[in-house]
Design an enzyme around this catalytic site. Structure first.
Site, mmCIF file in Angstrom:
data_model
loop_
_atom_site.group_PDB
_atom_site.id
_atom_site.type_symbol
_atom_site.label_atom_id
_atom_site.label_comp_id
_atom_site.label_asym_id
_atom_site.label_seq_id
_atom_site.Cartn_x
_atom_site.Cartn_y
_atom_site.Cartn_z
ATOM 1 N N ASP A 1 -9.700 -3.643 -6.414
ATOM 2 C CA ASP A 1 -9.175 -2.629 -5.267
ATOM 3 C C ASP A 1 -9.732 -1.205 -5.643
ATOM 4 O OD1 ASP A 1 -7.715 -0.551 -3.867
ATOM 5 O OD2 ASP A 1 -5.648 -1.865 -4.025
ATOM 6 N N CYS B 1 0.964 -1.144 0.062
ATOM 7 C CA CYS B 1 0.004 0.016 -0.005
ATOM 8 C C CYS B 1 0.972 1.228 0.091
ATOM 9 C CB CYS B 1 -0.988 -0.136 1.200
ATOM 10 S SG CYS B 1 -2.054 1.213 0.917
ATOM 11 N N HIS C 1 -8.062 -4.863 -2.139
ATOM 12 C CA HIS C 1 -6.588 -4.242 -1.705
ATOM 13 C C HIS C 1 -6.254 -4.930 -0.432
ATOM 14 C CE1 HIS C 1 -4.195 -0.829 -0.930
ATOM 15 N NE2 HIS C 1 -4.438 -0.747 0.424
#
Length: 287
Positions: free
Chosen positions: A222, A166, A255
């Site tokens: 995501d 991330c 994600h």
């Protein structure tokens, strides 16, 4: 901001009292991710030297978590860049996984100047009060210092790689653009068309500075990283004459699919991504 981070955290299940808050770098889990899920992976330290270390950055002593084979010398080095939650147990576990493969893996606490990322339960507040204050200039300088520490403590920085998740995935792209000595990077679901610190460029805008090969691992579902932004980066890299990097986009995958302590974990994608990650570093001389 980062709705994908918030969505990927709930609901979670208790895991035999492993719902504890981070107290030292690499120890416990960040408050925002509690309770952790029953699938959480824990890698032992048998055969390893592992634990917190201090990395000097000028007069500042930056905390970090390091794992490496016990007694190892001239080890290939992997920098591990954390998520927005800082260097908690999952990031430490990733370092141990690399150490089991023969690497000196080190995860610096890149938010430490601005607050304790592991203590926050409110993600928007964490981003505004801590994460947004860590500029690319500061982060790259801290990573430079981490490389210097590794060089002086058993690492062979001629075999240097970086990976992250991330925020740390974006940091992976960013550091490759910054340091020409990086041999390869693996970016796990790192945003490429937005930044976190005011005034910093996006990765798409920095594409011409990316020389080393980077493997991007992303989920098609995501919500915070649209697939078309990955296409933008691919086009920008090609326009700059860069053909060494690759993107892997997993269908129907959210994600944080590698985060085994969270509900977003997808074992098949995570396992495939980890295998690709190790193969990528070996292919590109980080071994």
């Amino acid at each position: 901001m980062l709705k994908d981070e918030i969505d990927s955290l709930a609901p979670a299940r208790d895991f035999n009292r492993r719902s504890f808050v981070q107290t030292t770098v690499g120890g416990g889990f960040a408050a925002a991710v509690l309770p952790v899920t029953a699938q959480t992976i824990s890698t032992d330290t048998v055969g390893l030297e592992a634990g917190p270390v201090r990395v000097p950055v000028g007069d500042f002593q930056m905390s970090a978590y390091r794992a490496q084979p016990a007694g190892g010398k001239s080890l290939p080095v992997i920098l591990v860049a954390s998520e927005i939650f800082g260097v908690h147990e999952h990031i430490a576990d990733v370092c141990r996984r690399f150490a089991k493969q023969g690497y000196l893996a080190i995860a610096p606490e890149l938010f430490v100047r601005h607050g304790n990322a592991g203590a926050y339960t409110d993600i928007p507040k964490l981003i505004s009060e801590v994460v947004s204050k860590a500029s690319d200039a500061q982060v790259c300088a801290d990573l430079d210092a981490t490389v210097a520490w590794a060089d002086a403590n058993g690492g062979d920085v001629g075999k240097l790689g970086i990976t992250g998740f991330c925020w740390g995935g974006r940091t992976t792209w960013r550091y490759v653009a910054h340091n020409p000595k990086v041999a390869a990077g693996v970016a796990w679901y790192g945003p490429v068309a937005r930044n976190y610190h005011p005034g910093d460029k996006t990765i798409v805008e920095l594409a011409a500075d990316i020389k080393a090969p980077v493997l991007g691992l992303y989920g098609a579902a995501d919500g915070g990283i649209p697939v078309d932004t990955l296409t933008q980066l691919e086009n920008a890299l090609k326009a700059a004459g860069h053909t060494k990097s690759e993107m892997v986009v997993y269908p129907d995958t959210p994600h944080a699919f590698h985060a085994d302590y969270r509900p977003s974990y997808r074992k098949a994608a995570a396992d495939d991504g980890w295998a690709r990650c190790l193969a990528w570093f070996k292919k590109n001389g980080v071994v």
